[in-house]
Design an enzyme around this catalytic site. Structure first.
Site, PDB file in Angstrom:
ATOM      1  N   GLY A 252       0.819  -1.198   0.000  1.00  0.00           N
ATOM      2  CA  GLY A 252       0.000   0.000   0.000  1.00  0.00           C
ATOM      3  C   GLY A 252       0.853   1.248   0.000  1.00  0.00           C
ATOM      4  CD  GLU A 274       4.815  -3.372  -3.962  1.00  0.00           C
ATOM      5  OE1 GLU A 274       5.319  -2.284  -4.362  1.00  0.00           O
ATOM      6  OE2 GLU A 274       3.631  -3.682  -4.135  1.00  0.00           O
ATOM      7  CB  CYS A 308       2.721  -0.273  -6.758  1.00  0.00           C
ATOM      8  SG  CYS A 308       2.825  -2.019  -7.172  1.00  0.00           S
ATOM      9  N   GLY A 469       3.852  -4.842 -15.229  1.00  0.00           N
ATOM     10  CA  GLY A 469       3.673  -6.164 -15.818  1.00  0.00           C
ATOM     11  C   GLY A 469       4.768  -7.144 -15.460  1.00  0.00           C
TER      12      GLY A 469
END
Length: 524
Positions: A252, A274, A308, A469
């Site tokens: 987050g 993360e 993100c 990706g």
């Protein structure tokens, strides 16, 4: 205002609260699940498609979290004794359930999260893929045999189950982030408590519900192996503070991660973080510009800029900057913006008004700092009065100003120029975040330098692809205020286990390490 020709119309089924809510209920029926026991009045769940209400749920309290942790500890005591390959069998069965219901789960995710269907299908596929990864991993939780300096001694390292995992996830990847950590933690022998975003609790109940079904049909799986805590920040705090939660994995905002890190460290727990990303791509003079254009557009606009790993900064060589920005602007104008349930749509809505307001504040600040803004306005789509659809923004900046150094979770792409590769790398690294980065170049020296210790300081360093990706095999996460954690891939499974170093003496003597002498006269 009227919607331009390239703006997709919201389907008639999304024009009121009831059709989307009915679709959600039908999806749960198709999955063989129910969330009736979760109904209440504490938390209203809305669809970003049109702002309609999907459900009203009862939120769990910190007291409920205490009970969940107690149940998770009991489950862990049994689960850690199950051989790892058999733990992998549960994950294999779960992956098969997700694969069977991929389309229904994708639709549910799209309705609640707002990402376009092709991205929702990709996220569900990622859950399937990570299940397969974890199943293979269940037979490869290997340690080390180390050369001992003492004769007739064996020195080894083992990895053992850690305990209860508390996983806190964000709205933008409401299924994949959970699967990254939980499926790996399960084969490592841990139990888990999942605290999803309050904005996407229905997706969590569906994915966790299928895992519960798989566990019910597997006689080696104990009760309460995986539980879901539906609640606000108080539930997240209760998980972070609880002394019996061995690992806290949090995805987050930086602010949230800072709070979690301090709380977990204060009790000497383990955290895997993360957090934010302010990702950049460098476009070199030698780049394949068609490739760079395609890579930049998807990375900047995928999930409406709410990844993100979204591309937020484009650093283009001065010799090609004007021409590239012209092509980029023209391509942005062709994007189809509208209902994520329309397969022709490129860009769906922002999650809510908070996200929209944050985007507008950032654009206003960029203007004050000398930026030229193209796009960024809200679009009035038929049948979506309460949906926040925006045209992705390109902002030409004279320099990397204060707003460029912030992460705004919206489709804003700041464009800057550079003269030398050293200058470009300095811009790339000149922010507090360190998640993802890329360079488009056909110069092997530039590509290699970008990946070297002199290059990008991010956890993800790409060449000739965009910043978003990531594949599941590589360790996912980043440096600096991104948190330093690696939530899945590579050897990140070690985050979910504890290491034990063992020395076995099979001689008749007792030599000490480092040549230490400690002779004793012992009577026979």
């Amino acid at each position: 205002m009227n919607a331009p020709e390239n703006i997709a119309k919201i389907p008639s089924t999304a024009l009121s609260a009831s059709p989307l809510a009915t679709q959600v209920a039908a999806t749960f029926d198709q999955l063989g699940l129910s969330f009736d026991d979760r109904l209440g009045s504490d938390l209203t769940v809305f669809s970003p498609i049109d702002g309609s209400q999907l459900a009203a749920l009862r939120m769990d309290t910190p007291g409920d979290v205490d009970a969940m942790v107690a149940n998770a500890r009991t489950a862990f005591a049994a689960w850690k004794l199950v051989p790892a390959p058999h733990r992998g069998e549960l994950v294999r069965r779960y992956g098969a359930q997700v694969r069977e219901h991929k389309e229904a789960l994708s639709l549910l995710l799209s309705i609640e999260n707002g990402k376009i269907l092709t991205e929702a299908r990709g996220e569900v596929q990622e859950v399937i893929d990570i299940c397969e990864y974890a199943v293979g991993l269940s037979r490869q939780l290997f340690g080390l045999t180390i050369a001992s300096e003492r004769p007739e001694h064996r020195l080894t390292e083992y990895w053992h189950p850690m305990g209860v995992l508390g996983l806190i996830s964000a709205f933008n990847f409401p299924a994949a982030v959970w699967a990254w950590g939980t499926t790996v933690a399960l084969v490592c022998g841990d139990s888990a408590i999942w605290k999803p975003s309050e904005k996407t609790p229905l997706t969590a109940l569906a994915f966790a519900g299928l895992l519960a079904k798989a566990a019910d049909d597997y006689d080696l799986a104990p009760n309460h192996l995986v539980q879901v805590a539906i609640g606000d920040a108080r539930c997240g705090t209760a998980i972070a503070d609880h002394p019996d939660v061995a690992i806290v994995s949090a995805t987050g905002s930086v602010r949230m991660g800072q709070d979690v890190a301090v709380r977990v460290a204060g009790r000497f727990g383990r955290s895997v973080l993360e957090l934010g990303g302010n990702n950049a791509a460098i476009i070199a003079p030698s780049a394949d510009l068609d490739l760079a254009l395609r890579g930049a557009v998807f990375a900047a606009t995928g999930t409406c800029g709410q990844r993100c790993t979204s591309l937020r900064r484009l650093i283009v060589h001065h010799s090609i900057r004007d021409a590239f920005v012209q092509r980029l602007t023209a391509t942005f104008a062709t994007l189809r913006i509208g209902s994520p349930l329309d397969d022709a749509t490129h860009v769906g809505p922002l999650i809510d008004q908070i996200a929209f307001d944050g985007m507008q504040r950032a654009l206003e600040q960029a203007r004050r700092e000398g930026g030229t803004v193209h796009g960024g306005e809200r679009l009035d789509l038929t049948g979506a009065a309460d949906g926040y659809y925006v045209r992705p923004a390109i902002v030409e900046m004279p320099q990397q100003s204060a707003i460029v150094c912030e992460e705004t979770f919206a489709p804003i792409l700041y464009v800057m120029g550079y003269g030398t590769l050293d200058e470009a790398i300095a811009l790339q690294n000149g922010v507090s975040q360190g998640l993802s980065s890329s360079i488009f170049t056909n110069d092997v020296r530039e590509a290699e330098r970008f990946q070297s210790a002199q290059g990008s300081d991010c956890g993800i360093v790409n060449v000739n692809i965009g910043t978003s990706g990531a594949e599941i095999g590589g360790a996912f996460g980043g440096e600096k205020v991104t948190g330093g954690g690696r939530v899945s891939g590579s050897d990140s499974w070690k985050n979910y286990m504890r290491r034990a170093t063992a020395t076995v003496n099979y001689s008749a003597s007792l030599p000490l390490a480092q040549g230490v002498k400690f002779d004793l006269d012992i009577d026979p």
